[in-house]
Design an enzyme around this catalytic site. Sequence first.
Site, mmCIF file in Angstrom:
data_model
loop_
_atom_site.group_PDB
_atom_site.id
_atom_site.type_symbol
_atom_site.label_atom_id
_atom_site.label_comp_id
_atom_site.label_asym_id
_atom_site.label_seq_id
_atom_site.Cartn_x
_atom_site.Cartn_y
_atom_site.Cartn_z
ATOM 1 C CE LYS A 113 40.837 36.946 26.700
ATOM 2 N NZ LYS A 113 40.556 36.194 27.908
ATOM 3 C CE LYS A 195 44.310 33.492 21.815
ATOM 4 N NZ LYS A 195 44.603 33.686 23.158
ATOM 5 C CE LYS A 198 38.389 28.419 26.670
ATOM 6 N NZ LYS A 198 38.696 28.606 28.067
#
Length: 333
Positions: A113, A195, A198
């Site tokens: 992230k 993956k 969102k």
Amino acid sequence: MGRIFSGIQPTNRLHLGNYLGALKNWVTMQRTTEHDCIFCVVDLHAITVPQDPAQLAQSTREMAAAYIAAGIDPVKSIVFPQSAVPEHSQLMWLLSTITQIGKLDRMTQFKDKAGKNAEKTGLGLYAYPVLMAADILLYKATHVPVGEDQKQHVELAREIVGTFTHRFGELFPEPEPIIRAQGARIMSLRDGSAKMSKSAESDMSRINMTDDADLIAQKFKKAKTDADSVPSSVEEWEGRPEAKNLLTIYAELAEEPMETVFRQFGGQQFSALKTALADLAVEKLAPISQEMNRLMNDVTEIDRILKDGAQRAREIATPVLKDVQDRMGFLRL
Ligand code: TYM
């Protein structure tokens, strides 16, 4: 008696990965278990990346509506927003003092992230696994149903339990991650090595629970595949992550063994699988999104459910936090 705890962040929309990897499994567990179930909308986690303050409350209600629409019963289970139980943040601070930085440095989700911008990332994103440990420990949860990507965080929570027990005596059970053998890692429709998430830039990479039938059909139609026909065995999908992903999604939605799915589609063109997938996804997801919409028309009722859930959660959390404070030696006035 054990206790089940899990949560989803109220960021953007719930996608098929969250549904198959977590929520659908929660519904099954709620039906089959003897344990208490606690399902939290983790809004404190959501703000580890910037959120629009004008949207956060509504997104929190929407996620609660998704839980209920998918089959979580807010009377049988406890459903509440994390921020309504301040003990989560309080316990997090206490646990942060016994969590080694070296362990947080190993968390792959932070690396993913934060990317190259780690220096500029907020402390919250880095410390988030400690908040997650606090969520779990505050209820002395024994089982934590999650997708594959959260396994490392649950393992950290187990390590924190170990450190706590060593320093202050036994109080918490070691929480066990419950990860399904199939469906725990649904991949992007655009790239079988990433993956479904969102935060991925392209909306075409994921199926959102609120997508309409046309959009779902379009997304599956455009999903990346390879030039071969549909594999008809596990051996044949080796090295073909996109094909494996589509077949897995089908088997999970249809609740059929993979053997049946191989027999149905193996050797055919991908277009046949994609059409069937779109129909099946609409059949399974449309009732959930319709129910979500119905629930969202009565915000007062959702807020009532969440307030009730928060009260019940606090009844469990308050004495646990007090116990931790006592063990750590704080003055009680
Ligand atoms: P979050 O909000 O990113 O995801 C919610 C759940 O969905 C699962 N998931 C997936 N499963 C399969 N395939 C995918 N592509 C996929 N993407 C997401 C996640 O594994 C997760 O189970 N930190 C957590 C929320 C959390 C939590 C907790 C969970 C906070 N406190 C305590 C359990 C216990 C998170 O960000 O999940």
